[in-house]
Motif scaffolding. Structure first.
Motif, PDB file in Angstrom:
ATOM      1  N   GLY A 291      43.651  38.859  45.415  1.00 17.08           N
ATOM      2  CA  GLY A 291      42.246  38.728  45.778  1.00 17.08           C
ATOM      3  C   GLY A 291      41.346  38.241  44.665  1.00 17.08           C
ATOM      4  O   GLY A 291      40.136  38.138  44.864  1.00 17.08           O
ATOM      5  N   PHE A 292      41.905  37.940  43.510  1.00 18.23           N
ATOM      6  CA  PHE A 292      41.079  37.504  42.385  1.00 18.23           C
ATOM      7  C   PHE A 292      40.899  35.991  42.418  1.00 18.23           C
ATOM      8  O   PHE A 292      41.494  35.253  41.646  1.00 18.23           O
ATOM      9  N   THR A 293      40.068  35.540  43.345  1.00 19.70           N
ATOM     10  CA  THR A 293      39.807  34.113  43.481  1.00 19.70           C
ATOM     11  C   THR A 293      38.349  33.781  43.175  1.00 19.70           C
ATOM     12  O   THR A 293      37.884  32.704  43.503  1.00 19.70           O
ATOM     13  N   SER A 294      37.642  34.706  42.562  1.00 16.26           N
ATOM     14  CA  SER A 294      36.249  34.444  42.197  1.00 16.26           C
ATOM     15  C   SER A 294      35.901  35.257  40.966  1.00 16.26           C
ATOM     16  O   SER A 294      36.497  36.314  40.710  1.00 16.26           O
ATOM     17  N   PRO A 295      34.924  34.788  40.179  1.00 17.95           N
ATOM     18  CA  PRO A 295      34.492  35.568  39.011  1.00 17.95           C
ATOM     19  C   PRO A 295      34.027  36.971  39.382  1.00 17.95           C
ATOM     20  O   PRO A 295      34.244  37.917  38.640  1.00 17.95           O
ATOM     21  N   GLY A 296      33.398  37.118  40.562  1.00 16.81           N
ATOM     22  CA  GLY A 296      32.894  38.426  40.957  1.00 16.81           C
ATOM     23  C   GLY A 296      33.976  39.479  41.060  1.00 16.81           C
ATOM     24  O   GLY A 296      33.745  40.657  40.756  1.00 16.81           O
ATOM     25  N   ALA A 297      35.160  39.076  41.476  1.00 14.87           N
ATOM     26  CA  ALA A 297      36.257  40.034  41.577  1.00 14.87           C
ATOM     27  C   ALA A 297      36.650  40.573  40.212  1.00 14.87           C
ATOM     28  O   ALA A 297      36.919  41.770  40.051  1.00 14.87           O
ATOM     29  N   PHE A 298      36.661  39.704  39.221  1.00 18.85           N
ATOM     30  CA  PHE A 298      37.009  40.144  37.878  1.00 18.85           C
ATOM     31  C   PHE A 298      35.926  41.043  37.287  1.00 18.85           C
ATOM     32  O   PHE A 298      36.217  42.054  36.653  1.00 18.85           O
ATOM     33  N   TYR A 299      34.656  40.665  37.500  1.00 17.60           N
ATOM     34  CA  TYR A 299      33.575  41.495  36.978  1.00 17.60           C
ATOM     35  C   TYR A 299      33.559  42.860  37.661  1.00 17.60           C
ATOM     36  O   TYR A 299      33.216  43.866  37.049  1.00 17.60           O
ATOM     37  N   SER A 300      33.931  42.898  38.931  1.00 19.39           N
ATOM     38  CA  SER A 300      34.003  44.167  39.630  1.00 19.39           C
ATOM     39  C   SER A 300      35.050  45.072  38.986  1.00 19.39           C
ATOM     40  O   SER A 300      34.818  46.276  38.799  1.00 19.39           O
ATOM     41  N   MET A 301      36.195  44.499  38.625  1.00 26.49           N
ATOM     42  CA  MET A 301      37.219  45.300  37.963  1.00 26.49           C
ATOM     43  C   MET A 301      36.758  45.738  36.575  1.00 26.49           C
ATOM     44  O   MET A 301      37.004  46.884  36.159  1.00 26.49           O
ATOM     45  N   MET A 302      36.069  44.859  35.854  1.00 24.57           N
ATOM     46  CA  MET A 302      35.568  45.221  34.524  1.00 24.57           C
ATOM     47  C   MET A 302      34.593  46.385  34.616  1.00 24.57           C
ATOM     48  O   MET A 302      34.631  47.325  33.814  1.00 24.57           O
TER      49      MET A 302
END
Length: 395
Positions: A153-164
């Motif tokens: 599901g990590f196909t957008s910057p928002g997904a990574f920032y959510s995990m951070m």
């Protein structure tokens, strides 16, 4: 046009800045288009519109420009040809927002080394009309192994920032109520900005009741993809005082890449790179962190504000959620942030609009959102390429 130059005063200023890069350049013109949905305009149209506004602001014409940097438009060739600019030095940078600070730093270096004296920096973005999503396909995901992360599901910057942010909550006890302060504060600032897209005040209940994009980040934690253009005019510091509006001097700048093993999420939220850049920037500008009157943070997602404050050392790592409480980052607070409303509420102009706000604060033309102290304003972008710039009212 620029009036007669006082050569004795200019030479004295030049001697002051000849010892190093500090204060060798300044921003003397800024221009923006309206922000929002502007159908029928290309990115080149919007960048050109903003440039004419910036030229008018500086009382210049295209014939006075001998340097050109473009970002997110079709090409420097097209912009130069369409506008009639014949630059002696030019560059085009990639479209990522981290390149806005890099563009300004490059222009400052070109001026300080004598490659040119007046640089036009042109940015145009028709992302909203074009339906840009900054994600959704593997090629648009951050990191160098998107093919491995996309299935999760990590196909957008928002997904990574959510995990951070989720990790920040787990390690340090940061709460969603604390993070909401970012969105609510910036929305209040935007309510005082006629050019902001989102101006209606935001309550804590509205924040919590807004839909998740990638839990735990709400839609209110995401930047606003819009159409718009921004342009800056930078010149050599020895002529900056001869323009119609007070200049914003570029006192210091720095950059640090975190590109080896740069796949998201970075374990330290770019804290080490941001700290290194901040220290170099303060040293070049000959200021201390405590001298900063306001901070313009690249707020593509609200957690980036916490990462910036912690990386620069305004608070310890993990204390960002506590630090921003009690009005500290609001207008009138100890460290005002993103007084225009930033990417979350004014418009996502990928860092360019934040520099315009810094210049206007230094000029003291911000009306109801004008800060009391604006001698030193810092811009910072925590990202795989961290950049930091110190702007000053004097040098």
């Amino acid at each position: 046009m620029v009036g007669p130059v006082d050569y004795e005063r200019r030479d004295a200023r030049k001697m002051t800045s000849a010892n190093g890069p500090k204060g060798t350049s300044a921003i003397v013109g800024v221009g923006t288009t309206p922000f929002g949905k502007l159908p029928g305009y290309s990115a080149d149209d919007l960048g050109s519109w903003a440039l004419y506004e910036a030229l008018s602001d500086a009382a210049l014409t295209v014939k006075d420009i001998d340097g050109l940097i473009v970002n997110r438009v079709s090409s420097y060739e097209a912009v130069a040809a369409n506008l009639g600019i014949q630059p002696s030095w030019m560059a085009q940078l990639p479209s990522e927002g981290r390149m806005s600070g890099t563009s300004i730093e490059m222009a400052a270096m070109a001026i300080s080394t004598g490659l040119c004296r007046r640089v036009a920096l042109v940015y145009g973005n028709n992302g909203r009309s074009a339906g840009a999503t900054y994600g959704g396909v593997v090629g648009e995901a951050y990191g160098t192994s998107a093919d491995l992360t996309a299935p999760y599901g990590f196909t957008s910057p928002g997904a990574f920032y959510s995990m951070m942010y989720q990790r920040h909550k787990y390690l340090y006890g940061t709460t969603d109520d604390q993070l909401a302060t970012v969105a609510m504060t910036f929305r209040h600032n935007a309510s005082l900005n006629e050019n902001a897209v989102m101006r209606r005040p935001l309550s804590l209940d509205e924040y919590h009741n807004s839909r998740y994009i990638v839990e735990p980040l709400h839609v209110m934690d995401y930047c606003l993809i819009n159409d718009g253009g921004v342009a800056l005019i930078m010149c050599a510091a020895d002529e900056a005082a001869d323009y119609p509006n007070p200049p914003a001097y570029v006192l210091g700048y720095g950059q640090q890449g975190q590109l080896i093993n740069s796949d998201f999420p970075p374990g330290d939220n770019w804290c080490d790179a941001t700290r290194a850049v901040g220290e170099r920037t303060y040293r070049m500008a000959d200021v201390k962190r405590a001298d900063v009157d306001a901070l313009m943070v690249y707020d593509n997602f609200s957690p980036n504000v916490l990462f910036a404050l912690e990386g620069l050392g305004f608070c310890e790592q993990g204390e960002g959620g506590d630090y921003i409480q009690g009005g500290r980052i609001g207008i009138g607070g100890e460290l005002p942030l993103n007084t225009s409303g930033g990417h979350l509420s004014e418009s996502y102009m990928q860092g360019w609009g934040l520099t315009v706000e810094a210049v206007r604060q230094i000029r003291r033309t911000c009306g109801a959102r004008q800060l009391e102290r604006t001698s030193i304003i810092q811009y910072v972008c925590p990202s795989p390429v961290v950049s930091s710039i110190i702007y000053g009212s004097d040098y």
